[in-house]
Enzyme design. Sequence first.
Site, mmCIF file in Angstrom:
data_model
loop_
_atom_site.group_PDB
_atom_site.id
_atom_site.type_symbol
_atom_site.label_atom_id
_atom_site.label_comp_id
_atom_site.label_asym_id
_atom_site.label_seq_id
_atom_site.Cartn_x
_atom_site.Cartn_y
_atom_site.Cartn_z
ATOM 1 N N LYS A 3 0.831 -1.215 0.000
ATOM 2 C CA LYS A 3 0.000 0.000 0.000
ATOM 3 C C LYS A 3 0.866 1.267 0.000
ATOM 4 O O LYS A 3 0.562 2.247 -0.688
ATOM 5 C CB LYS A 3 -0.918 -0.044 1.231
ATOM 6 C CG LYS A 3 -1.625 1.238 1.571
ATOM 7 C CD LYS A 3 -2.684 1.618 0.579
ATOM 8 C CE LYS A 3 -3.351 2.922 1.022
ATOM 9 N NZ LYS A 3 -4.163 3.510 -0.027
ATOM 10 N N LYS A 61 0.892 11.356 5.800
ATOM 11 C CA LYS A 61 1.179 10.215 6.694
ATOM 12 C C LYS A 61 1.660 9.010 5.889
ATOM 13 O O LYS A 61 2.652 8.366 6.229
ATOM 14 C CB LYS A 61 -0.099 9.885 7.481
ATOM 15 C CG LYS A 61 -0.067 8.661 8.354
ATOM 16 C CD LYS A 61 -0.943 7.501 7.939
ATOM 17 C CE LYS A 61 -2.227 7.736 7.270
ATOM 18 N NZ LYS A 61 -3.023 6.592 6.883
HETATM 19 P P1 NAD Z 1 -11.491 9.805 7.700
HETATM 20 O O1 NAD Z 1 -10.778 10.766 8.557
HETATM 21 O O2 NAD Z 1 -12.516 10.287 6.713
HETATM 22 O O3 NAD Z 1 -12.218 8.693 8.604
HETATM 23 C C1 NAD Z 1 -11.665 8.166 9.771
HETATM 24 C C2 NAD Z 1 -12.792 7.907 10.769
HETATM 25 O O4 NAD Z 1 -12.223 7.365 11.967
HETATM 26 C C3 NAD Z 1 -13.538 9.201 11.171
HETATM 27 O O5 NAD Z 1 -14.935 9.021 11.014
HETATM 28 C C4 NAD Z 1 -13.138 9.400 12.629
HETATM 29 O O6 NAD Z 1 -14.171 10.019 13.390
HETATM 30 C C5 NAD Z 1 -12.886 7.972 13.075
HETATM 31 N N1 NAD Z 1 -12.029 7.881 14.241
HETATM 32 C C6 NAD Z 1 -10.887 8.550 14.488
HETATM 33 N N2 NAD Z 1 -10.371 8.175 15.682
HETATM 34 C C7 NAD Z 1 -11.221 7.251 16.187
HETATM 35 C C8 NAD Z 1 -11.232 6.477 17.385
HETATM 36 N N3 NAD Z 1 -10.268 6.588 18.313
HETATM 37 N N4 NAD Z 1 -12.251 5.609 17.584
HETATM 38 C C9 NAD Z 1 -13.248 5.485 16.652
HETATM 39 N N5 NAD Z 1 -13.290 6.197 15.514
HETATM 40 C C10 NAD Z 1 -12.289 7.057 15.279
HETATM 41 O O7 NAD Z 1 -10.347 8.958 6.960
HETATM 42 P P2 NAD Z 1 -10.496 8.091 5.613
HETATM 43 O O8 NAD Z 1 -10.154 8.952 4.450
HETATM 44 O O9 NAD Z 1 -11.774 7.333 5.659
HETATM 45 O O10 NAD Z 1 -9.254 7.085 5.807
HETATM 46 C C11 NAD Z 1 -9.312 5.970 6.695
HETATM 47 C C12 NAD Z 1 -8.091 5.110 6.430
HETATM 48 O O11 NAD Z 1 -8.109 4.641 5.077
HETATM 49 C C13 NAD Z 1 -6.757 5.872 6.584
HETATM 50 O O12 NAD Z 1 -5.808 5.012 7.146
HETATM 51 C C14 NAD Z 1 -6.424 6.267 5.155
HETATM 52 O O13 NAD Z 1 -5.026 6.463 4.991
HETATM 53 C C15 NAD Z 1 -6.932 5.073 4.398
HETATM 54 N N6 NAD Z 1 -7.320 5.326 2.996
HETATM 55 C C16 NAD Z 1 -7.982 6.454 2.626
HETATM 56 C C17 NAD Z 1 -8.340 6.635 1.288
HETATM 57 C C18 NAD Z 1 -9.098 7.853 0.814
HETATM 58 O O14 NAD Z 1 -9.130 8.085 -0.405
HETATM 59 N N7 NAD Z 1 -9.724 8.625 1.687
HETATM 60 C C19 NAD Z 1 -8.029 5.651 0.342
HETATM 61 C C20 NAD Z 1 -7.383 4.492 0.765
HETATM 62 C C21 NAD Z 1 -7.029 4.337 2.095
#
Ligand code: NAD
Length: 301
Positions: free
Chosen positions: A172, A241
């Site tokens: 990834k 990150k």
């Molecule tokens: P985001 O910030 O939109 O969502 C993260 C969620 O986690 C939020 O709803 C937040 O409230 C929740 N959260 C944070 N701390 C928490 C805790 N202690 N307990 C419970 N909930 C908690 O992020 P995202 O864009 O959905 O990304 C999530 C993961 O997927 C990351 O690791 C990111 O790198 C990865 N990712 C993101 C994408 C993208 O295009 N957005 C694509 C592939 C992978």
Amino acid sequence: MPEETYGFIGLGNMGGPMAGRLLDAGYALAVYDSNQDAVARLRARGATACASLRDVADAADTVFLSLPTPEIVQQVTIGADGLIGGARAKRVVDLSTIGPRVAALVAQVLAARGILYVDAPVSGGVGGAVRGTLAVMAACPRDHYDALEPTLKHFGPVFYLGDKAGMGQTMKLANNLLSAAAVAVTSEAMAMGVKAGLDPAVMLDVINAGSGRNSATQDKFPKAVLPGTFDIGFAARLAYKDVRLCVDEAEAIGVPMIVGAAVREMLVLTTALCGDQADFTHIAKVVETWAGVPIRQRGSA
Ligand code: NAD
């Protein structure tokens, strides 16, 4: 035998639509997020809302995670009030991007309590999460992978990377280095062309018919830069990150990452200049500001 039960923690840009796909496929889900609005959206689609992490771990055999950072995944899994203390959870499927080292650590600590950690980061953005076209990069013992694969397929095509936690993460990070580098260098090429008088839409047509095409020219620029919306749905701080984890990992194992380090600095700058909520397509905004020229569809504001 009691039926297998499922939980989902982290219902943001990616986790929300991925949990939604499991609900649409008929899975009963116990969900938790520290943001109540995110929980309410999934409850409206039929999920059971939990009041805490521990409630999920008491209710579900298999718990999916989609959380922002390695620190948060560590806290949610093996922290004091984490899943590790739950009565029921026996398998944690981590869809977050956290790097190979934290994945291996979490896997080791969970294994000591009889809980399997499945390293399963995803790529393909919010659109892919909604449509079920994400690339899923799974690493865990093969027999567990075979049992889980039909469920992971609801998110998109699944790839088996190996039996050790962290192998999916390494894959990834390599992917996301390329994705971020594409946005950064495409911003530079496009700003140069537009400043010299080229039409950015024609530029994208030419590049996409030629050898410069990449995920930024095919997807991010037409969708979020030329219209000026900067809303592809992936935060610049999360892209930072990922590239930071990638460059750190390369350094740790003795691989040069000169271009990678430059991309990482572009992402730091983007977050510093455009704010904590900036989308990672805002890299183009930074280059535009510097160049003094917007890379915008002709005729749009
Ligand atoms: P985001 O910030 O939109 O969502 C993260 C969620 O986690 C939020 O709803 C937040 O409230 C929740 N959260 C944070 N701390 C928490 C805790 N202690 N307990 C419970 N909930 C908690 O992020 P995202 O864009 O959905 O990304 C999530 C993961 O997927 C990351 O690791 C990111 O790198 C990865 N990712 C993101 C994408 C993208 O295009 N957005 C694509 C592939 C992978």
